[in-house]
Design a protein around this motif. Structure first.
Motif, short mmCIF file in Angstrom:
data_model
loop_
_atom_site.label_atom_id
_atom_site.label_comp_id
_atom_site.label_asym_id
_atom_site.label_seq_id
_atom_site.Cartn_x
_atom_site.Cartn_y
_atom_site.Cartn_z
N PHE A 287 10.67 50.13 2.74
CA PHE A 287 11.02 51.22 1.51
C PHE A 287 10.18 50.76 0.49
N GLY A 288 10.21 49.37 0.35
CA GLY A 288 9.56 48.94 -0.95
C GLY A 288 8.12 49.42 -1.18
N ALA A 289 7.42 49.12 0.20
CA ALA A 289 5.85 49.76 0.07
C ALA A 289 5.71 51.10 -0.14
N ALA A 290 6.66 51.88 0.47
CA ALA A 290 6.57 53.44 0.48
C ALA A 290 6.61 53.58 -1.23
N ALA A 291 7.52 52.88 -1.79
CA ALA A 291 7.65 53.62 -2.99
C ALA A 291 6.34 53.44 -3.99
N GLU A 292 5.52 52.10 -3.74
CA GLU A 292 4.51 51.75 -4.47
C GLU A 292 3.59 53.07 -4.06
N GLU A 293 3.41 53.39 -2.80
CA GLU A 293 2.09 53.96 -2.28
C GLU A 293 2.35 55.42 -2.53
N GLN A 294 3.58 55.94 -2.76
CA GLN A 294 3.80 57.21 -3.10
C GLN A 294 4.45 57.54 -4.58
N GLN A 295 4.17 56.51 -5.12
CA GLN A 295 4.48 56.53 -6.56
C GLN A 295 3.99 57.75 -7.40
N GLY A 296 2.68 57.85 -7.45
CA GLY A 296 1.95 59.20 -8.00
C GLY A 296 2.20 59.06 -9.47
N GLU A 297 1.64 59.95 -10.25
CA GLU A 297 1.43 60.09 -11.64
C GLU A 297 2.92 60.22 -12.32
N ILE A 298 3.29 59.85 -13.20
CA ILE A 298 4.68 60.07 -14.00
C ILE A 298 4.33 61.37 -14.52
N LYS A 299 5.37 62.49 -14.51
CA LYS A 299 5.38 63.51 -14.89
C LYS A 299 6.39 63.82 -15.90
N GLY A 300 6.30 65.10 -16.67
CA GLY A 300 7.43 65.36 -17.66
C GLY A 300 7.03 65.10 -18.97
N SER A 301 7.86 65.55 -20.00
CA SER A 301 7.84 65.28 -21.40
C SER A 301 8.37 64.12 -21.68
N GLN A 302 8.07 63.16 -22.53
CA GLN A 302 8.81 61.99 -23.12
C GLN A 302 8.60 62.04 -24.72
N LYS A 413 9.70 65.87 -2.29
CA LYS A 413 9.73 65.32 -1.09
C LYS A 413 9.01 64.01 -0.64
N SER A 414 7.79 63.66 -1.39
CA SER A 414 7.00 62.50 -1.11
C SER A 414 7.69 61.14 -1.68
N SER A 415 8.78 61.29 -2.48
CA SER A 415 9.50 60.44 -3.19
C SER A 415 10.28 59.62 -2.14
N PRO A 416 10.24 58.28 -2.47
CA PRO A 416 11.35 57.50 -1.44
C PRO A 416 12.57 57.74 -1.64
N ILE A 417 13.01 58.21 -2.89
CA ILE A 417 14.51 58.34 -3.12
C ILE A 417 14.75 59.91 -2.76
N TYR A 418 13.84 60.67 -2.18
CA TYR A 418 14.18 62.17 -2.13
C TYR A 418 15.58 62.29 -1.17
N GLY A 419 16.43 62.94 -1.69
CA GLY A 419 17.73 63.56 -1.12
C GLY A 419 18.83 62.63 -1.70
N MET A 420 18.31 61.36 -2.32
CA MET A 420 19.72 60.41 -2.58
C MET A 420 20.37 61.40 -3.61
N PRO A 421 21.74 61.35 -3.58
CA PRO A 421 22.63 61.75 -4.73
C PRO A 421 22.31 61.31 -5.98
#
Length: 457
Positions: A287-302, A413-421
């Motif tokens: 799980f930890g490795a998948a999170a780092e590999e699939q992180q991608g660019e942080i999107k959205g407005s801050q 769907k590429s996020s490791p937490i996809y589907g988590m409530p």
């Protein structure tokens, strides 16, 4: 009373064990509510005291005529009990709320280690007569207890920052399976060939294999899964204690072990469900490795916001919902937060706290943190009870949380937490996020967002 009447020591012991079992179960029942949880812990503690005192009836030789092998070294037992009590009292007083998960992991490990030690004593006791069923349970208890001990120590080290990241190698699952198979084979030899009288070197090899497997099984698991792992090892410890209780014919150990094992199993399943994952996925996936590999660019407005502007917005809001996370615990900001909440309540604002099942690093961590600050229980709501109210909230405040409010869990769907409530904070009319930084959460995933998020420090 008849002066010739003499109480059978065994009756005293059995009655004490029954009372201890009742106190364990009743205490656990009271722990199901935040209102009665504190008294439940005290009741269960008295149960443990009763069970310990009943065990000392054997130590002092009251039942020596029936069980000569139970004539234990009184001084050694008393010294161990005294040292354990002093260490537990001192460490319990000293530990910070943010380090409570580490302490729970250590206590889980000690329980598993104690069960494994009981099995080791039985297997190495000269002249012992072992029947097949008790011997099988002793080996299973030793295996499970040893895995819980070494695995819990690794979990503690990960949570405490003494081990950074994860350790993986090609074919690791196969290698782990081989270690487990070899350990089982040695256990089968001890049971069915040696009849429980194997050479001490064989017994040592069995325990070494079980301890090694616990380490190898835990090292690849990512930090975000540590709460589930700790809960799983808690269930392991209970199961091991129950098995060894049967071996010793000790009702208190059997009942306590079954209660802890079943409660730990249920909690593990509930936590895995809250993360939308299976227990097998937690243990056997990277799980930890998948999170780092699939992180991608942080999107959205801050959009940064001034604290004064945010305060005015909340002062004139009708409803404010607060979603706390582990960052709140690290900052020790719960007291200041509640002072702010009281100001809002006095101004007529409806305020609620939304608690995700895996907020913080262990179940109930956030509830205890807020209770420590004096937050009333009727202001604290679980995810399923409050999630539908975010759309009616004027303001949602996220404090030190990331994964538990991340909308990527719904859409990416590429996020490791996809589907988590998750907590539906993004459905509020205005969202404020208070974080030390704008990077990744505990799972290694960044906080994605809709365009209406404001960040202030």
């Amino acid at each position: 009373m008849n002066p010739g009447f003499q109480m059978n020591p065994q009756i005293i012991i059995d009655t004490s064990y029954f009372a201890a079992a009742f106190l364990f179960i009743y205490g656990l029942k009271r722990m199901s509510s935040p209102v009665t949880a504190r008294s439940g812990i005290v009741v269960a503690g008295f149960g443990m005291l009763v069970a310990t005192l009943a065990s000392f009836l054997y130590v002092f030789g009251i039942n020596e005529a029936a069980e000569p092998h139970l004539n234990t070294n009184v001084a050694l037992a008393a010294a161990a009990l005294g040292l354990g009590t002093i260490w537990a009292w001192w460490s319990g007083k000293k530990v910070a709320m943010t380090a409570m998960p580490q302490m729970v992991a250590l206590y889980n490990g000690m329980g598993g280690g104690a069960a494994a030690a009981i099995a080791a004593v039985e297997l190495l006791r000269p002249g012992a007569v072992h029947e097949t069923v008790p011997l099988v349970l002793a080996i299973l208890g030793a295996l499970i207890g040893s895995v819980a001990l070494s695995g819990s120590l690794i979990a503690w080290a990960k949570l405490d920052g003494r081990i950074d990241g994860t350790w993986r190698m090609p074919g690791q699952q196969v290698f782990n399976g081989l270690i487990f198979l070899v350990t089982l084979t040695i256990g089968a030899y001890i049971i069915f060939i040696a009849g429980g009288h194997a050479h001490s070197g064989v017994v040592a090899a069995f325990f070494a294999g079980a301890l090694l497997f616990g380490v190898l099984m835990t090292m690849p698991i990512g930090g975000a899964d540590m709460p589930v792992v700790i809960s799983l090892y808690n269930a392991f410890t209970g199961l091991a204690v129950g098995f060894e209780g049967y071996v010793l014919q000790n009702p208190a150990l059997m009942i306590a072990g079954m209660v802890v094992g079943s409660a730990g199993t249920l909690l593990t399943l509930l936590m895995a469900k809250a993360m939308n994952r299976s227990v097998a996925n937690v243990i056997f996936s990277n799980f930890g490795a998948a999170a780092e590999e699939q992180q991608g660019e942080i999107k959205g407005s801050q959009k940064p916001a001034e604290a004064g502007d945010a305060a005015i917005n909340m002062r004139y809001a009708a409803k404010v919902i607060i979603a706390p996370g582990y960052g709140l615990a690290v900052a020790q900001a719960q007291h200041k937060l509640y002072e702010f909440v009281k100001l809002l309540v006095d101004a007529g604002v409806e305020v609620k706290f939304a608690i995700h099942p895996v907020a913080g690093r262990m179940p109930g961590h956030m509830n205890v943190l807020l209770a420590e600050a004096g937050v009333p229980y009727d202001m604290i709501f679980d995810l399923e009870d409050v999630n539908g109210e975010f759309k009616d909230a004027d303001v949602a405040i996220v404090i030190g949380a990331n994964d538990t409010v991340n909308p990527a869990a719904r859409t990416n769907k590429s996020s490791p937490i996809y589907g988590m409530p998750i907590l539906n904070v993004d459905q509020a009319r205005q969202v404020y996020v208070v974080k030390r930084g704008q990077g990744k959460g505990y799972s290694g995933v960044g906080l994605f967002g809709s365009g209406k998020r404001a960040v202030f420090r």
